[in-house]
Design an enzyme around this catalytic site. Structure first.
Site, PDB file in Angstrom:
ATOM      1  N   HIS A  88      -4.994  -3.612   6.658  1.00 32.47           N
ATOM      2  CA  HIS A  88      -3.927  -3.617   7.653  1.00 32.47           C
ATOM      3  C   HIS A  88      -4.418  -4.402   8.863  1.00 32.47           C
ATOM      4  CE1 HIS A  88      -0.873  -2.288  10.510  1.00 32.47           C
ATOM      5  NE2 HIS A  88      -1.876  -2.197  11.371  1.00 32.47           N
ATOM      6  N   TYR A 123       2.878   4.006  10.919  1.00 33.81           N
ATOM      7  CA  TYR A 123       3.916   3.224  10.244  1.00 33.81           C
ATOM      8  C   TYR A 123       5.313   3.632  10.694  1.00 33.81           C
ATOM      9  CZ  TYR A 123       0.617   0.998   6.975  1.00 33.81           C
ATOM     10  OH  TYR A 123      -0.384   0.227   6.419  1.00 33.81           O
ATOM     11  N   GLU A 137      -1.741   0.709  18.196  1.00 38.58           N
ATOM     12  CA  GLU A 137      -2.557   1.140  17.058  1.00 38.58           C
ATOM     13  C   GLU A 137      -3.991   1.445  17.485  1.00 38.58           C
ATOM     14  OE1 GLU A 137      -1.869  -2.084  14.351  1.00 38.58           O
ATOM     15  OE2 GLU A 137       0.191  -1.445  13.950  1.00 38.58           O
ATOM     16  N   LYS A 188      -7.781  -0.276   3.861  1.00 39.86           N
ATOM     17  CA  LYS A 188      -6.934   0.773   3.284  1.00 39.86           C
ATOM     18  C   LYS A 188      -7.696   1.519   2.184  1.00 39.86           C
ATOM     19  CE  LYS A 188      -2.604  -1.575   4.426  1.00 39.86           C
ATOM     20  NZ  LYS A 188      -1.278  -2.034   3.932  1.00 39.86           N
ATOM     21  N   ASN A 193      -2.668  -3.514  -0.618  1.00 44.88           N
ATOM     22  CA  ASN A 193      -3.096  -4.859  -0.249  1.00 44.88           C
ATOM     23  C   ASN A 193      -4.354  -4.874   0.634  1.00 44.88           C
ATOM     24  OD1 ASN A 193      -1.866  -3.822   1.994  1.00 44.88           O
ATOM     25  ND2 ASN A 193      -0.169  -5.270   2.028  1.00 44.88           N
TER      26      ASN A 193
END
Ligand code: IDP
Ligand code: MG
Length: 137
Positions: free
Chosen positions: A115, A49, A126, A9, A112
């Protein structure tokens, strides 16, 4: 053999953690099938998402994930999806076990670092969202 979609990320890229994430998957024995740096736009964020659209954190999540470059990867190996999730740790980094990526590099629930796909359907979806078949080796 199974494939999973892993992404560093924007905060992971900005903090110079791409190599750290890649090294962990290499050392675990996974094979790298695709990799690219890109900037996610709003439309791709909504597709990626989609399951979270309408949730209270979605606008912050979309702003975060579009805030800077990400590194998208496809890793292949035995039980890749489950194993990658275990290596990443739980969503809230503060609760993630030491030794996991989130547990070693973040305290945040949102930022975080990584992913990873949560199941076979999301992995296929994805991977298709981020890579053309010709980009995968
Ligand atoms: P996952 O990344 O562990 O699969 P998801 O529930 O799919 O977790 O959520 C997607 C992403 O949305 C998380 O990685 C995190 O960045 C963000 N997120 C999830 N829940 C929250 C929350 O309650 N507050 C803020 N951000 C969240
Ligand atoms: Mg998820």
């Amino acid at each position: 053999m199974e494939r999973t979609f892993i992404m560093v990320k924007p905060n992971g890229v900005a903090r110079g953690l791409v190599g750290e994430v890649v090294a962990r998957f290499e050392r675990r024995g996974f094979t790298l099938r695709g990799m690219k740096a890109l900037r996610i736009d709003r439309a791709l964020a909504e597709q990626h998402y989609a399951e979270h659209i309408g949730k209270p954190f979605f606008e912050d999540l979309a702003a975060f994930i579009t805030s800077g470059p990400v590194v998208a990867m496809v890793w292949e190996g035995r039980e890749a999806i489950t194993t990658a999730r275990t290596m990443m740790g739980v969503t809230d980094s503060a609760l993630a076990a030491p030794g996991t990526i989130r547990g070693d590099y973040s305290l945040s629930k949102e930022e975080n670092v990584v992913h990873g796909s949560d199941g076979p359907e999301s992995a296929a979806r994805e991977i298709g969202l981020f890579f053309d078949e010709a980009e995968l080796v």
